[in-house]
Design an enzyme around this catalytic site. Structure first.
Site, PDB file in Angstrom:
ATOM      1  N   TYR A  62       0.922  -1.633  -0.263  1.00  0.00           N
ATOM      2  CA  TYR A  62       0.161  -0.244   0.115  1.00  0.00           C
ATOM      3  C   TYR A  62       0.941   1.129   0.100  1.00  0.00           C
ATOM      4  CZ  TYR A  62      -2.361   3.695   2.692  1.00  0.00           C
ATOM      5  OH  TYR A  62      -3.239   5.128   2.722  1.00  0.00           O
ATOM      6  N   SER A 144      -3.855  14.038   6.408  1.00  0.00           N
ATOM      7  CA  SER A 144      -4.515  13.368   5.671  1.00  0.00           C
ATOM      8  C   SER A 144      -6.414  12.648   6.217  1.00  0.00           C
ATOM      9  CB  SER A 144      -3.769  11.588   5.340  1.00  0.00           C
ATOM     10  OG  SER A 144      -5.430  10.695   4.783  1.00  0.00           O
ATOM     11  N   LEU A 166      -8.188  17.730   2.802  1.00  0.00           N
ATOM     12  CA  LEU A 166      -9.074  17.130   2.345  1.00  0.00           C
ATOM     13  C   LEU A 166      -8.497  16.861   0.994  1.00  0.00           C
ATOM     14  CD1 LEU A 166     -12.290  18.132   3.252  1.00  0.00           C
ATOM     15  CD2 LEU A 166     -12.185  19.495   1.409  1.00  0.00           C
ATOM     16  N   TYR A 167     -10.345  15.715   1.829  1.00  0.00           N
ATOM     17  CA  TYR A 167     -10.292  14.796   0.338  1.00  0.00           C
ATOM     18  C   TYR A 167     -11.997  15.489   0.040  1.00  0.00           C
ATOM     19  CZ  TYR A 167      -6.692  11.928  -0.364  1.00  0.00           C
ATOM     20  OH  TYR A 167      -5.819  10.627  -1.173  1.00  0.00           O
ATOM     21  N   ARG A 295       1.146   8.196  -7.503  1.00  0.00           N
ATOM     22  CA  ARG A 295      -0.150   6.952  -7.186  1.00  0.00           C
ATOM     23  C   ARG A 295      -1.527   8.196  -7.460  1.00  0.00           C
ATOM     24  NH1 ARG A 295       1.120   4.543  -2.421  1.00  0.00           N
ATOM     25  NH2 ARG A 295      -0.585   4.224  -1.822  1.00  0.00           N
ATOM     26  N   ASP A 323       5.791  17.947  -3.854  1.00  0.00           N
ATOM     27  CA  ASP A 323       6.928  16.511  -2.895  1.00  0.00           C
ATOM     28  C   ASP A 323       6.189  15.898  -4.190  1.00  0.00           C
ATOM     29  OD1 ASP A 323       4.117  15.772  -3.733  1.00  0.00           O
ATOM     30  OD2 ASP A 323       3.106  16.035  -1.596  1.00  0.00           O
ATOM     31  N   GLY A 324       6.956  14.883  -3.406  1.00  0.00           N
ATOM     32  CA  GLY A 324       7.142  13.786  -4.765  1.00  0.00           C
ATOM     33  C   GLY A 324       8.787  12.912  -4.971  1.00  0.00           C
ATOM     34  N   GLY A 325       9.564  12.100  -4.278  1.00  0.00           N
ATOM     35  CA  GLY A 325      10.547  11.874  -4.703  1.00  0.00           C
ATOM     36  C   GLY A 325      11.449  12.017  -3.781  1.00  0.00           C
ATOM     37  N   ARG A 327      14.102  12.559  -1.258  1.00  0.00           N
ATOM     38  CA  ARG A 327      14.826  11.730  -0.310  1.00  0.00           C
ATOM     39  C   ARG A 327      16.204  11.969  -0.903  1.00  0.00           C
ATOM     40  NH1 ARG A 327      10.271  10.301  -1.056  1.00  0.00           N
ATOM     41  NH2 ARG A 327       9.756   8.510  -2.141  1.00  0.00           N
ATOM     42  N   GLY A 346       6.567  12.149   2.273  1.00  0.00           N
ATOM     43  CA  GLY A 346       5.973  10.853   2.356  1.00  0.00           C
ATOM     44  C   GLY A 346       5.829   9.526   2.485  1.00  0.00           C
TER      45      GLY A 346
HETATM   46  C1  LIG Z   1       1.177   5.706   1.981  1.00  0.00           C
HETATM   47  C2  LIG Z   1       0.614   6.923   1.245  1.00  0.00           C
HETATM   48  C3  LIG Z   1      -0.994   7.265   1.470  1.00  0.00           C
HETATM   49  C4  LIG Z   1      -1.354   8.802   1.071  1.00  0.00           C
HETATM   50  N1  LIG Z   1      -2.034   9.303   2.013  1.00  0.00           N
HETATM   51  C5  LIG Z   1      -2.383  10.544   1.129  1.00  0.00           C
HETATM   52  C6  LIG Z   1      -3.527  11.157   1.799  1.00  0.00           C
HETATM   53  O1  LIG Z   1      -4.470  10.965   2.369  1.00  0.00           O
HETATM   54  N2  LIG Z   1      -3.890  12.232   0.792  1.00  0.00           N
HETATM   55  C7  LIG Z   1      -3.523  13.300   0.868  1.00  0.00           C
HETATM   56  O2  LIG Z   1      -2.859  14.296  -0.336  1.00  0.00           O
HETATM   57  N3  LIG Z   1      -1.946  12.131  -0.167  1.00  0.00           N
HETATM   58  C8  LIG Z   1      -1.537  11.010  -0.136  1.00  0.00           C
HETATM   59  N4  LIG Z   1       0.225  10.645  -0.306  1.00  0.00           N
HETATM   60  C9  LIG Z   1      -0.001  11.334  -0.746  1.00  0.00           C
HETATM   61  C10 LIG Z   1       1.394  12.425  -0.688  1.00  0.00           C
HETATM   62  O3  LIG Z   1       0.889  13.472   0.198  1.00  0.00           O
HETATM   63  C11 LIG Z   1       2.622  12.494  -1.339  1.00  0.00           C
HETATM   64  O4  LIG Z   1       2.018  13.779  -1.859  1.00  0.00           O
HETATM   65  C12 LIG Z   1       3.472  11.926  -1.920  1.00  0.00           C
HETATM   66  O5  LIG Z   1       3.766  10.715  -0.567  1.00  0.00           O
HETATM   67  C13 LIG Z   1       4.439  12.881  -2.529  1.00  0.00           C
HETATM   68  O6  LIG Z   1       6.100  11.714  -2.600  1.00  0.00           O
HETATM   69  P1  LIG Z   1       6.647   9.995  -1.731  1.00  0.00           P
HETATM   70  O7  LIG Z   1       6.559   9.644  -0.877  1.00  0.00           O
HETATM   71  O8  LIG Z   1       7.794  10.385  -2.662  1.00  0.00           O
HETATM   72  O9  LIG Z   1       7.629  11.460  -0.921  1.00  0.00           O
HETATM   73  C14 LIG Z   1      -0.173   9.501   0.689  1.00  0.00           C
HETATM   74  C15 LIG Z   1       1.104   8.562   0.015  1.00  0.00           C
HETATM   75  C16 LIG Z   1       0.932   7.269   0.472  1.00  0.00           C
HETATM   76  C17 LIG Z   1       2.805   6.914  -0.539  1.00  0.00           C
END
Ligand SMILES: Cc1cc2nc3c(=O)[nH]c(=O)nc-3n(C[C@H](O)[C@H](O)[C@H](O)COP(=O)(O)O)c2cc1C
Length: 399
Positions: A62, A144, A166-167, A295, A323-325, A327, A346
């Site tokens: 997940y 979240s 918020l969703y 995702r 955000d995104g990657g 590290r 994340g």
């Molecule tokens: C397991 C998981 C659950 C997530 N759940 C949410 C969420 O509930 N709401 C949301 O806006 N983003 C969610 N995200 C996205 C994160 O907020 C973020 O955009 C993302 O993880 C950033 O990328 P990174 O994991 O490569 O750092 C989720 C990401 C992961 C990995």
């Protein structure tokens, strides 16, 4: 085993290592070479193997999954290699200040905890452990909608206001209730995630779940999602026919949200100059450039590659986060040089949480701060203001 770790540490510290990174990666992948405590970690990647060992396969899947073939997930990492740094020499960097300001609040660092759902799937203390880590490092935390602890409990554990993600759901009454609850809990900012209108194809998650022998239904619904037993923000809300988002949503929702809350409104999931311009036009207060960590849709495009066009469209009128990657400190530095106000992480803190709880999250944040501090000094920048496009090759084109 101890010898192997000692050798690995020796290798990691060696100035000769630069050309040997793939070799080090190979070492990291060996199953028995997982860090035993947060202090052992050389970098945030090392927490991933520890998390994999600590978690049931379905929960690891997940967290790890992207969508379709995980092309966008990988692109987020690879994108950073499109940019190189231009360090300056002979600058007095004996003091460095990495604080940033967002909506009038000052933060010790530009590293922000991104909203991640269902954190008790990773550690029994879930979001509460993360809040305590955020408190100890005075870090901005975004909670979240699908958290496994309530906004009230997380705010209390954080000891200061958090931002609320918020969703927007397919039922306005439910959305309004959640928004009002977050505002009543003291959240100053509402982060509206706009990148998941129609569901997604998380194949990697499915593949991991197939190998899991446990009965999911013992803890939550067989297909985890809006299981209100584990999602306290949905208590008191009519769950019949409720979905996290609606394919029919338009910019009208932004207007409606504006009407029901005085919280600052940030849109998360912006990837294009066109939508950035619409954010400004629609009176949004800030943006997060995000593809949901690879995702959402399989765009194939790294967020770091989307950042410049969004920043240009924002034109300095509203803050842009990304955000995104992320590290490495150098990844964060590149985004700051392009004009990002802050960077959210994340998975790295979820790896830390999964393996070690609160101390794991703290160590991940500390490592990233340390790496950012180092690259700021190495490049001759003493504050975030000094990190301009000039610190990236051809940055004047991109910034
Ligand atoms: C397991 C998981 C659950 C997530 N759940 C949410 C969420 O509930 N709401 C949301 O806006 N983003 C969610 N995200 C996205 C994160 O907020 C973020 O955009 C993302 O993880 C950033 O990328 P990174 O994991 O490569 O750092 C989720 C990401 C992961 C990995």
């Amino acid at each position: 085993m101890t010898d192997r770790r000692a050798f690995l540490k020796f290798l990691a510290g060696s100035p000769l290592l630069a050309g040997l990174l793939p070799l080090r990666d190979a070492f990291r992948q060996t199953a028995d070479d997982v860090i035993k405590s947060p202090a052992d970690a050389l970098n945030v990647f090392e927490f991933e193997a520890a998390a994999r060992k600590a978690l049931p396969p379905a929960h690891f899947g997940y967290m790890a999954t992207g969508v379709d073939s995980d092309v966008t997930l990988k692109a987020n990492r690879e994108g950073f290699s499109h940019y190189q740094l231009r360090p300056r020499r002979l600058v007095d960097v004996s003091r460095v200040d990495m604080s940033t300001e967002i909506f009038g609040t000052k933060w010790d660092s530009p590293i922000v905890i991104a909203p991640v759902g269902s954190q008790k799937a990773f550690h029994p203390e879930g979001e509460i452990a993360v809040a305590r880590a955020a408190q100890s490092l005075r870090t901005l935390q975004i909670l979240s909608t699908v958290s496994t602890s309530s906004v009230e409990d997380v705010t209390a554990a954080r000891g200061a206001p958090i931002w609320y993600q918020l969703y927007s759901t397919n039922k306005w009454e439910a959305t309004e209730k959640i928004v009002k609850r977050a505002q009543a809990a003291g959240c100053p900012v509402l982060v509206f995630t706009v990148d998941l209108p129609v569901g997604r194809n998380t194949e990697t998650q499915e593949v991991f779940a197939r190998t899991d022998t446990r009965q999911c239904a013992n803890c939550h619904t067989p297909r985890p999602g809006l299981d209100y037993r584990r999602k306290p923000m949905f208590s008191g809300i009519d769950m019949s026919g409720l979905a996290l988002s609606s394919p029919a949503h338009t910019w009208e929702v932004v207007k409606r949200l504006r009407d029901v809350t005085s919280m600052k409104l940030v849109l998360k999931g912006i990837e294009t100059r066109e939508d950035a311009a619409l954010c400004v036009e629609n009176g949004v207060d800030g943006m997060i450039v995000s593809n949901h960590g690879g995702r959402a849709e399989e765009s194939g495009r790294a967020t770091i590659d989307c950042l410049s066009e969004v920043i240009q469209a924002a034109g300095g009128r509203i803050p842009v986060l990304v955000d995104g990657g992320f590290r490495r400190g150098t990844d964060i530095f590149k985004a700051l040089a392009m004009g990002a106000r802050a960077v959210c992480i994340g998975r790295p803190y979820i790896w830390g949480l999964s393996a070690f709880g609160q101390p794991g999250v703290e160590r991940v944040l500390q490592i990233l701060r340390h790496e950012l501090d180092l690259v700021m000094r190495q490049c001759g920048t003493r504050s975030l203001k000094e990190i301009t496009p000039a610190y990236i090759a051809d940055g004047w084109r991109r910034g």
